[in-house]
Motif scaffolding. Sequence first.
Motif, short mmCIF file in Angstrom:
data_model
loop_
_atom_site.label_atom_id
_atom_site.label_comp_id
_atom_site.label_asym_id
_atom_site.label_seq_id
_atom_site.Cartn_x
_atom_site.Cartn_y
_atom_site.Cartn_z
N MET A 1 0.83 -1.20 0.00
CA MET A 1 0.00 0.00 0.00
C MET A 1 0.87 1.26 0.00
O MET A 1 1.82 1.34 0.77
N MET B 1 -14.32 2.09 2.73
CA MET B 1 -13.26 1.11 2.44
C MET B 1 -11.91 1.76 2.14
O MET B 1 -10.90 1.09 2.04
N GLN C 1 -7.61 3.40 -1.65
CA GLN C 1 -7.21 2.38 -2.63
C GLN C 1 -8.25 1.27 -2.79
O GLN C 1 -8.64 0.92 -3.89
N LYS C 2 -8.67 0.72 -1.68
CA LYS C 2 -9.58 -0.44 -1.76
C LYS C 2 -10.98 -0.04 -2.16
O LYS C 2 -11.71 -0.81 -2.77
N ARG D 1 -10.44 1.30 -6.54
CA ARG D 1 -10.87 0.04 -7.15
C ARG D 1 -12.22 0.21 -7.85
O ARG D 1 -12.42 -0.28 -8.96
#
Length: 448
Positions: free
Chosen positions: A1, A160, A163-164, A168
């Motif tokens: 990450m 979330m 990044q997640k 995404r």
Amino acid sequence: MQHNQDGKRELFNTRAGFILAAVGSAVGLGNMWRFPYVAAEGGGAAFVFLYIILTLAIGIPLMLSEFSVGRGAGLSPIGALRKLGGGGWSLLGFMYVITGFIILAYYSVIAGWVVRYAIDGILSGFPANPGEQFGIVTTGMSPIWYHLAIMGTTILIVSMGVQKGIERAALVLMPVLFSILILLAIWAFTLDGAMEGYAVYLKPDLSELLDPYILSQAAGQAFYSLSLGMGCMLTFSSYLSKDSNLGGEATTIAFSDFGVAFTAGLVVFPVIYALGIQGDVSESTVGALFIALPGAFVAMGDIGRIVGVLFFVALIVGAVTSAVSLLEVVAASVIDEFKLPRKPASIAAGVLIALLGLLPASSIDLLGVIDKLAEAMLALGAFFMAIFVGWVAVGAADEMRQGASERSKRMVPLVMTAVRFILPPVILFATTYAFIAVVREYQGAFGG
Ligand code: PFF
């Protein structure tokens, strides 16, 4: 990450991830629902032409300005403005958060209507009487449930993380939207009224270019569509590493956003003219497209049903990724200011916004007024951002150069000149008109 230098702030993982997330923010209801109707209201091609000029001359410099503040400070709006400009400027950050609050509250309601249209389209086809159906979709409990469903999804993605969640979602959803829209534009080209639609859309009437009202509308729409004037691009850029080329990213994002709005027009105008329903659309209320397009889809039989569902699915995708960016501004500010973890911050912010949204979900007249108010607040926010970067923040130009290509570096003095001398008067003019439009809309709706 990926994290920033002190390891505290989560960063976007990839360049494509950032660009698609920012394009996801920019591309939304503004491009596919608002652009065609504002363009129709503003005289079609004259509006489109002005809109391109404003995107280049105002939109890109302003986006770059927000980027320089966001990445420069590595904080969401309130903290970033305080850090670079002193305590008083944090008030502007508060105004941004309030703007995000207000926009998401009604944006999510419209996104909810879109979901209902898509589901109805799949389950039972588009209605024979679209005007009546619009009434059903927008009154009673239905708009409230769908609004809450959109807010729930938005909260989930934002909670979330960068990044997640955000990155995404954008990487998966945006290519879906682009593909659907291109398919629809190709299909629209084959319609009988296509040429007539293109002509209205693309042949400017030069006298209209000088109309100050159209100019202000085009500016307002540009801020709305590019997600400028409420610290949204600022917030996203606070998750960028120092080696990204801010000018290049701003240009890519602005062109992609324009490309989608333009392509949406290439779908909508032929459909309108194929069916001779231009009268319905130029009434240009918030409902115009929701009434005109399903009417067109139903008249086209089975193919219309498929095309219609695809159109509404693309709209949902655009709306959700934009809603995510709106909530991110509010959530990130709560995280940075109150040092709260991401999950409770996004849930708390999201629930409050969902509650505020119950008002526009219950009154379409109020929703129309809030839509105009949103545009005016973005314009005002954009004005102060130009003043801030042009005259107050130190080191904005250096931040623009940091990580930039040689070509982008050479553009920085030009951009700074525009930010100082051209943006403030033009945006102030647009802001004034935008607030007048709020009053007019209010009087039209409530007779005040
Ligand atoms: N740009 C979005 C659209 O065109 O639908 C709306 C929007 C998102 C406006 C985020 C402002 C913002 F900060």
